[in-house]
Design an enzyme around this catalytic site. Sequence first.
Site, PDB file in Angstrom:
ATOM      1  N   ASP A 185       0.859  -1.180   0.000  1.00 31.71           N
ATOM      2  CA  ASP A 185       0.000   0.000   0.000  1.00 31.71           C
ATOM      3  C   ASP A 185       0.896   1.231   0.000  1.00 31.71           C
ATOM      4  OD1 ASP A 185      -2.650   1.393   0.408  1.00 31.71           O
ATOM      5  OD2 ASP A 185      -1.583   2.083   2.198  1.00 31.71           O
ATOM      6  N   GLU A 269      -2.264  -1.409  -5.953  1.00 34.49           N
ATOM      7  CA  GLU A 269      -3.414  -0.692  -6.464  1.00 34.49           C
ATOM      8  C   GLU A 269      -3.071   0.023  -7.759  1.00 34.49           C
ATOM      9  OE1 GLU A 269      -6.407   0.794  -3.082  1.00 34.49           O
ATOM     10  OE2 GLU A 269      -4.382   1.539  -2.791  1.00 34.49           O
ATOM     11  N   CYS A 322     -12.370  -4.328   6.313  1.00 31.29           N
ATOM     12  CA  CYS A 322     -11.714  -5.059   7.399  1.00 31.29           C
ATOM     13  C   CYS A 322     -11.077  -6.317   6.835  1.00 31.29           C
ATOM     14  CB  CYS A 322     -12.730  -5.420   8.486  1.00 31.29           C
ATOM     15  SG  CYS A 322     -12.050  -6.457   9.806  1.00 31.29           S
ATOM     16  N   CYS A 325     -12.873  -9.648   8.716  1.00 29.04           N
ATOM     17  CA  CYS A 325     -14.245 -10.120   8.486  1.00 29.04           C
ATOM     18  C   CYS A 325     -14.821  -9.671   7.157  1.00 29.04           C
ATOM     19  CB  CYS A 325     -15.157  -9.656   9.623  1.00 29.04           C
ATOM     20  SG  CYS A 325     -15.418  -7.862   9.665  1.00 29.04           S
ATOM     21  N   CYS A 343     -16.241  -6.134  14.326  1.00 33.68           N
ATOM     22  CA  CYS A 343     -15.879  -7.463  14.823  1.00 33.68           C
ATOM     23  C   CYS A 343     -14.886  -7.387  15.975  1.00 33.68           C
ATOM     24  CB  CYS A 343     -15.305  -8.311  13.692  1.00 33.68           C
ATOM     25  SG  CYS A 343     -13.723  -7.714  13.023  1.00 33.68           S
ATOM     26  N   ASP A 350      -2.943   1.731   7.054  1.00 34.33           N
ATOM     27  CA  ASP A 350      -2.064   1.402   5.934  1.00 34.33           C
ATOM     28  C   ASP A 350      -1.761  -0.089   5.875  1.00 34.33           C
ATOM     29  OD1 ASP A 350      -1.820   4.129   5.133  1.00 34.33           O
ATOM     30  OD2 ASP A 350      -0.422   4.443   6.780  1.00 34.33           O
TER      31      ASP A 350
END
Length: 392
Positions: A185, A269, A322, A325, A343, A350
């Site tokens: 990232d 990305e 997340c 989850c 959760c 990051d």
Amino acid sequence: MTTTIVRAHKIRLVPTGQQERHFVQACGTARFAYNWGLAEWKRQYQAGMKPSARQLDKRLNAVKRERYPWMYAVSKWAAQMAIQNLGIAFRNFFSRRGKYPRFKKKGKAALSYVCAVGIQEIKVRDKRLWVPKLGWVRMRQRLRFEGKPLRVTISKTAGQWYAAIAVEMPWVVPVRENQADGGLDVGISPLAVESDGTRWENPKALDKELRKLRRWSRRLSRRTQGSRGHQEAQRRIAAIHKRIADMRADCHHNLSRSVVDKYSRLGVEDLNVSGLLKNRRLSRHLADAALGDLLRQVRYKAEQYGTEIVEANRFFPSSKTCSACGRKNESLTLSDKRWVCECGVQHDRDRNAAINLRNYCRAGHARTTPMDSEALAARTFGGETALGEVGI
């Protein structure tokens, strides 16, 4: 698998005063040939003809002995490669990858020319380079690549002369022992975070030199154009810009080489860098980070070292999802560096994004579309990451 790659070694030269004058003359010849070719291209186009770089090169060779005999004082490649570069510029323009070529103004255009092309004309011995029409020129270091030399380009940056020697060399894709998957990232602060928690701090090269750059820019504006003081201020500003570029490049090279050595598959990305730069509050910091150049280096080094790059769509919610989850936090803002999911898992923004990119990579996707990003997140991330792997 054995293949060939082209690598360039840029080496600083140590020319004498006479050799520097020859370099300036050769750069002027290349600039003149480019401008002559551009003017001739426009003339032929307005006359209904279809100009090309090859035709312009033949036309220049036919008239230069009579009209421009001074061009023979430097290497023939200076003018010939300038015409070829003009042809490339027009090809990029017609394919919408570049702007319409413009004339190069003396004193404004960068000093650069191609002095030799081909293995027969390129001679390098220890710390010396043979320049056609000039002779041997000292170099600060030896050429570190072995292979077939293709081209030598001489240029001037911040008052120093450099020779970029392109070499075609055999390349064997290394056998990778580490078969790990990873995610990367990228951002401003920090510059990048890997899925294993490794953080790469942004060197912020421009911020560190900005005060000095502004001071010399003010001095430049107050001095008479063409005076010694004006030239000195120009040299200082160029040196500052070179230092900024060197600091940034050093960080990018270290980071990109590290991640392609560490991971066999890497999720990143597909950023819309030009769109991000439209943010007035962050544009300077984004430009300083040079995220587009960083990702470019990651991609080409991954190809050389056998790392598979899996690009997630730019609309993929890597930071908001997340990694434990799969829930999406719609209320997350840019100022939220840490957040807690429903959760109960606490996330570092990051690293959570990097883990999501790693999981996206493991899912075997090549690219997503804006419409299926959210569905993909729910399908991919459920139960993929153990709670102990998330930064708490």
